[in-house]
Motif scaffolding. Structure first.
Motif, PDB file in Angstrom:
ATOM      1  N   ILE A  13      45.216 -21.350  -3.538  1.00 34.10           N
ATOM      2  CA  ILE A  13      45.244 -20.973  -2.131  1.00 34.10           C
ATOM      3  C   ILE A  13      45.662 -22.171  -1.278  1.00 34.10           C
ATOM      4  O   ILE A  13      46.343 -22.023  -0.265  1.00 34.10           O
ATOM      5  CB  ILE A  13      43.895 -20.371  -1.669  1.00 34.10           C
ATOM      6  N   ASN A  45      47.782 -10.289  -0.984  1.00 26.12           N
ATOM      7  CA  ASN A  45      47.177 -11.507  -1.527  1.00 26.12           C
ATOM      8  C   ASN A  45      46.342 -11.156  -2.751  1.00 26.12           C
ATOM      9  O   ASN A  45      45.489 -10.273  -2.699  1.00 26.12           O
ATOM     10  CB  ASN A  45      46.311 -12.176  -0.455  1.00 26.12           C
ATOM     11  N   TRP A  46      46.571 -11.914  -3.816  1.00 25.84           N
ATOM     12  CA  TRP A  46      45.966 -11.579  -5.116  1.00 25.84           C
ATOM     13  C   TRP A  46      45.460 -12.841  -5.800  1.00 25.84           C
ATOM     14  O   TRP A  46      46.084 -13.885  -5.711  1.00 25.84           O
ATOM     15  CB  TRP A  46      47.014 -10.913  -6.008  1.00 25.84           C
ATOM     16  N   ASP A  47      44.359 -12.707  -6.512  1.00 27.82           N
ATOM     17  CA  ASP A  47      43.834 -13.787  -7.363  1.00 27.82           C
ATOM     18  C   ASP A  47      43.929 -13.354  -8.816  1.00 27.82           C
ATOM     19  O   ASP A  47      43.548 -12.220  -9.168  1.00 27.82           O
ATOM     20  CB  ASP A  47      42.366 -14.075  -7.041  1.00 27.82           C
ATOM     21  N   ASP A  73      34.252  -2.414 -10.448  1.00 29.36           N
ATOM     22  CA  ASP A  73      35.242  -3.486 -10.625  1.00 29.36           C
ATOM     23  C   ASP A  73      35.002  -4.289 -11.903  1.00 29.36           C
ATOM     24  O   ASP A  73      35.937  -4.568 -12.649  1.00 29.36           O
ATOM     25  CB  ASP A  73      35.234  -4.439  -9.432  1.00 29.36           C
ATOM     26  N   ARG A 100      43.267  -9.451  -8.843  1.00 24.80           N
ATOM     27  CA  ARG A 100      42.415  -8.709  -7.909  1.00 24.80           C
ATOM     28  C   ARG A 100      42.924  -8.968  -6.499  1.00 24.80           C
ATOM     29  O   ARG A 100      43.184 -10.111  -6.122  1.00 24.80           O
ATOM     30  CB  ARG A 100      40.970  -9.184  -8.017  1.00 24.80           C
ATOM     31  N   CYS A 101      43.042  -7.903  -5.708  1.00 23.30           N
ATOM     32  CA  CYS A 101      43.480  -8.059  -4.326  1.00 23.30           C
ATOM     33  C   CYS A 101      42.357  -8.721  -3.524  1.00 23.30           C
ATOM     34  O   CYS A 101      41.195  -8.333  -3.625  1.00 23.30           O
ATOM     35  CB  CYS A 101      43.820  -6.701  -3.719  1.00 23.30           C
ATOM     36  N   THR A 102      42.722  -9.731  -2.735  1.00 19.97           N
ATOM     37  CA  THR A 102      41.736 -10.434  -1.915  1.00 19.97           C
ATOM     38  C   THR A 102      41.771  -9.979  -0.463  1.00 19.97           C
ATOM     39  O   THR A 102      40.994 -10.469   0.349  1.00 19.97           O
ATOM     40  CB  THR A 102      41.954 -11.961  -1.975  1.00 19.97           C
ATOM     41  N   ASP A 103      42.654  -9.043  -0.133  1.00 16.48           N
ATOM     42  CA  ASP A 103      42.720  -8.517   1.228  1.00 16.48           C
ATOM     43  C   ASP A 103      41.440  -7.737   1.541  1.00 16.48           C
ATOM     44  O   ASP A 103      40.953  -6.975   0.698  1.00 16.48           O
ATOM     45  CB  ASP A 103      43.923  -7.589   1.410  1.00 16.48           C
ATOM     46  N   GLU A 104      40.928  -7.921   2.723  1.00 11.94           N
ATOM     47  CA  GLU A 104      39.714  -7.212   3.140  1.00 11.94           C
ATOM     48  C   GLU A 104      40.019  -5.876   3.806  1.00 11.94           C
ATOM     49  O   GLU A 104      39.129  -5.079   4.034  1.00 11.94           O
ATOM     50  CB  GLU A 104      38.895  -8.090   4.096  1.00 11.94           C
ATOM     51  N   LYS A 109      42.647  -3.279  -0.291  1.00 12.41           N
ATOM     52  CA  LYS A 109      41.230  -3.507  -0.567  1.00 12.41           C
ATOM     53  C   LYS A 109      40.774  -2.749  -1.821  1.00 12.41           C
ATOM     54  O   LYS A 109      40.979  -1.550  -1.937  1.00 12.41           O
ATOM     55  CB  LYS A 109      40.388  -3.073   0.628  1.00 12.41           C
TER      56      LYS A 109
END
Length: 161
Positions: A13, A45-47, A73, A100-104, A109
């Motif tokens: 990040i 955004n993804w981790d 999950d 995993r998507c990090t968008d809230e 989401k």
């Protein structure tokens, strides 16, 4: 082909944040012609949560977006951990990654992005018809996730710094 997939990845990040502070990073999406990119309504955004490298290079990518059932999950991730070693037993599999998507916010989401790289389309077909894929499907818990989309792409170019 008329559809293209552009994937951009950073090591962390912090590296992404540093890029966004450069002139290129601030202007990246501003100079696109109107209507050129009409991406799927998925996260941005993804981790990386699972990295399963294969042993051969490949120029064929299968991108899938999954939405696990509410509160499942961790079970979805474990199911992907079961999937990858099976898939890599099939010849010509270049590697698999689960993000995993990090968008809230919606639409990303709660979603997961899975990239499977293979030598070519025949290798993908070989996987789909393999005993390993059948074993994976047989062990899939009912209702664990919904597939939002699956798309296939031939890699035309890879650019790295």
């Amino acid at each position: 082909p008329t559809d293209y997939l552009i994937l951009r990845a950073w090591d962390s990040i912090d590296a992404y944040t540093a890029f966004r502070q450069t002139d290129d990073g601030q202007n990246y999406s501003k100079n696109r012609p109107e209507g050129l990119y009409q991406g799927l309504p998925v996260g941005k955004n993804w981790d990386l949560v699972i990295d399963s490298p294969g042993g051969v290079p490949g120029n064929y990518v299968v991108r899938s977006i999954y939405l696990p059932a509410e509160g499942r999950d961790a079970e979805f991730i474990e199911n992907r951990r079961r999937h990858d070693p099976l898939a890599l037993q099939v010849p010509n599999q270049s590697g698999l990654q689960t993000f995993r998507c990090t968008d809230e916010d919606e639409p990303g989401k709660g979603t997961f992005l899975c990239l499977a790289r293979r030598v070519d389309r025949d290798a993908y077909n070989q996987y789909l018809e393999s005993p390993q894929a059948a074993e994976y499907r047989k062990g899939n818990p009912r209702g664990l996730y919904k597939t939002q989309v699956t798309e296939c792409y031939e890699v035309l170019d890879t650019v790295t710094p």
